[in-house]
Scaffold this active site. Structure first.
Site, short mmCIF file in Angstrom:
data_model
loop_
_atom_site.label_atom_id
_atom_site.label_comp_id
_atom_site.label_asym_id
_atom_site.label_seq_id
_atom_site.Cartn_x
_atom_site.Cartn_y
_atom_site.Cartn_z
N THR A 39 0.82 -1.21 0.00
CA THR A 39 0.00 0.00 0.00
C THR A 39 0.86 1.27 0.00
OG1 THR A 39 -1.73 -1.17 1.17
CG2 THR A 39 -1.81 1.21 1.28
N GLY A 59 2.34 -2.81 8.51
CA GLY A 59 2.58 -3.06 9.93
C GLY A 59 4.02 -3.48 10.19
N GLU A 111 -5.96 -5.54 3.09
CA GLU A 111 -6.00 -6.71 2.18
C GLU A 111 -7.14 -6.59 1.17
OE1 GLU A 111 -3.45 -8.52 2.08
OE2 GLU A 111 -2.74 -7.45 3.85
#
EC number: 1.3.3.6
Length: 661
Positions: free
Chosen positions: A139, A178, A421
């Site tokens: 992303t 993350g 996702e």
């Protein structure tokens, strides 16, 4: 033990342990899971800090410490099986999100799916041992789900046999991964591959971002934390900017696509093969939706059995709020949904494993349906669970708003699943694209298999109103076969409506892309109906395999409740399609209320069967012993504001003000 909870458990018509075995997959799995949980609970190194009273920096540090301890303990206890690792992590991390989580859930699976044998030999062992701490950087600030829009580039230089990685714009900065902010030292970066002046689309590259040993960012790398979020406070979601950053040619994952030393591009057998990691994670998220909703249901239902409030009959003791029909109507359909999603999660996991094995042998025939099914079910289950968790919180009244209930943390930790996702609406549209292709194939005379085989009936016009006029007399609201058929007809009808509306837009000289946008609401409805049908079918198909009669009867009632509640919520679709009549809709609503009454004596036992430890729930309201009020008072005393009788702000601001009055 709270006397009301003791009474609830004694009233159950089945043995909850038998359902626990079913949810775990076998009695042996339950035994082993508990054995692993006890290793943690009995270990003096295991400490459970109450995250509610920690700052963000403290939460991050505790999470990193727990992650490091977890890896050491798994080595010590010899835990290597993927399912056992998951059990261990769930209890060890408790309600902390692990900063090293993406190393295991994305980095390693991507190496396995897309790395050559040599690449796996190079990076797998160090990443399993956390010498390499990996994350997955897909992303960007400007693009998420629309993968083709990603702007990061990897330009091949044949002179040095290196890729030059660049973030050419502000919007191309990797944003959200993350563990990227402070924890990871490597990232699998998705970038547009450019070689010999031509762009070949997105490919995955293993990129070192911090020096091993010092953990400092490498030259050409700008990396950091993106700041506080709605939840996930202990996770260092990060940004990554690359400036003419060079990596060896061998760092491109080359199991399928390759770049030769001279810059020649060798394309993969199928472009979809590179979506392997996303399909894996989406299949995992269905089970995650079941887990999170189950936790919220456990807390809300136990608390509703302990909480006494108001009155049903005057001069009698205050009733348990679980006796109110409105409370049952809020919670029992969600309980049924949690069970439906448990069975769906197991089904999609087994389907993924089976098809992945076929892909390994070169058979890609089922990959399109797997891709479509995981995308749609990821959206369907996460949307439903997300709304359900919030419903559970509100069903706990005012105390549900307190972090002591545990539900706010479940909600803020789970809700990102609706966007990560793959943003859910886009996921539904991906499923719709597959359904439209299948519809076209069926129209051209081809027979299709799998979960879309119901579309084979379309050419015979069995779903046309005049043909279905006889259907209402056949609907048996107590027959799961009949209800599954009703969901099948709804799905077929909505797929056909979407397909015909899409064709109508194209025939009005609209481009395919514009036509798609103008039909997108219908397309999402079709996908949702398809996913709902699959869920009902999987739940109903599970029941005959259950041996114990009492357990089968309880789960059958839950399956009926799930199916009928769905019909009542989507009544317009079933009525418009002449799948059921108005009179039958009244029967459906009456039967739902009957099923609430039937479920009531077993409600607490059904949430006990999920077998969550108190430490996993992290809830004062949902405690197994039901001693809510004493522990709520003890919990409140721990607030840092209570460390002093008079807060320093009184002396700084209020006292000077009062002295001047």
């Amino acid at each position: 033990m709270n006397p009301d909870l003791r009474k609830e458990r004694a009233a159950a018509t089945f043995n909850p342990e038998l359902i626990t075995h079913i949810l775990d997959g076998s009695p042996e799995n339950t035994r082993r899971r508990r054995e692993i949980e006890n290793l943690i609970l009995n270990d003096p190194d295991f400490q459970h800090e109450d995250y509610n009273f920690l700052t963000r920096s403290q939460r991050y540090e505790v999470a990193v410490k727990k992650s490091a301890t977890m890896v050491k303990k798994m080595r010590e206890f010899g835990i290597a099986d993927p399912e056992e690792i998951m059990w261990f992590k769930k209890l060890h991390m408790v309600n902390f999100v692990e900063p090293v989580g993406l190393n295991y859930s994305m980095f390693i699976p991507t190496l396995l799916n897309q790395g050559t044998t040599a690449q796996q030999e190079k990076w797998m062992h160090p990443s399993q041992e956390l010498q390499i701490i990996g994350t997955y950087a897909q992303t960007e600030m400007g693009h998420g789900t629309h993968l083709r829009g990603l702007e990061t580039t990897a330009t091949y230089d044949p002179k040095t046999q290196e890729f030059i990685l660049n973030s050419p714009t502000v919007t191309s900065i990797k944003w959200w991964p993350g563990g990227l902010g402070k924890t990871s030292n490597h990232a699998i970066v998705l970038a547009q591959l450019i070689t010999r002046g031509e762009c070949y689309g997105l490919h995955a590259f293993v990129v070192p971002i911090r020096e091993i040993g010092t953990h400092k960012p490498l030259p050409g790398i700008t990396v950091g934390d993106i700041g506080p979020k709605f939840g996930y406070e202990e996770m260092d979601n990060g940004y990554l900017k690359m400036d003419n950053y060079r990596i060896p040619r061998e760092n491109m994952l080359m199991k399928y696509a390759q770049v030769k030393p001279d810059g020649t591009y060798v394309k993969p057998l199928s472009n979809k093969l590179t979506y392997g990691t996303m399909v894996f994670v989406r299949s995992f998220l269905v089970g995650s939706a079941a887990q999170s909703l189950s936790k919220a249901c456990t807390i809300a239902i136990r608390y509703s059995a302990v909480r006494r409030q108001s009155e049903i009959k005057r001069s009698e003791p205050e009733p348990q709020i679980l006796d109110f029909q409105t409370q049952q109507y809020k919670l029992f359909p969600l309980l049924a949904t949690a069970y439906a999603f448990h069975f769906l999660g197991r089904y999609i996991k087994e389907t993924y494993m089976r098809i992945n094995e076929s892909i390994g042998q070169g058979d890609l025939s089922e990959l399109p349906e797997l891709h479509a099914l995981t995308a749609g079910l990821k959206a369907f289950t996460t949307w439903t669970a997300n709304a359900g968790i919030e419903e559970c919180r509100m069903a706990c009244g005012g105390h549900g708003y307190s972090h002591s209930s545990g539900i706010p943390n479940i909600y803020v930790t789970f809700t990102p699943a609706c966007t990560f996702e793959g943003e859910n609406t886009v996921m539904m549209l991906q499923t719709a694209r597959f359904l439209m292709k299948i519809y076209d194939q069926v129209q051209s005379g081809k027979l299709v298999g799998g979960m879309v085989s119901y579309l084979n009936d379309l050419p015979s016009q069995r779903i046309q109103p005049q043909q279905v006029a006889v259907w209402p007399t056949l609907v048996d609201i107590n027959s799961l076969d009949s209800l599954t058929e009703a969901y099948k007809l709804r799905a077929a009808r909505l797929v056909e409506i979407a397909a015909k509306n899409l064709q109508a837009q194209v025939s009005h000289r609209k481009s395919k892309e514009v036509a798609w946008n103008l039909t997108s609401v219908d397309l999402v409805r079709a996908s949702e109906a398809h996913c709902h049908y699959v869920t009902v079918k999987v739940f109903a198909d599970k029941l005959p395999k259950i041996q114990d009669r009492a357990v089968q009867a309880v789960l059958r009632n839950l399956c009926l409740l799930y199916s009928l509640y769905g019909i009542s919520q989507k009544g317009g679709d079933f009525l418009e399609g002449n799948i059921i009549t108005g009179a039958q809709m009244s029967q459906v609503n009456s039967r739902i209320l009957e099923l609430l009454t039937v479920t009531r004596p077993n409600a607490v036992a059904l949430v006990d069967a999920f077998d969550f430890k108190d430490v996993t729930l992290g809830s004062v309201l949902g405690r197994y012993d039901g001693n809510v009020y004493e522990n709520l008072f003890e919990w409140a005393k721990k607030s840092p504001l209570n460390k002093t009788e008079v807060h320093e702000s009184y002396y700084k601001h209020l006292k000077p003000l009062q002295s001047k009055l």
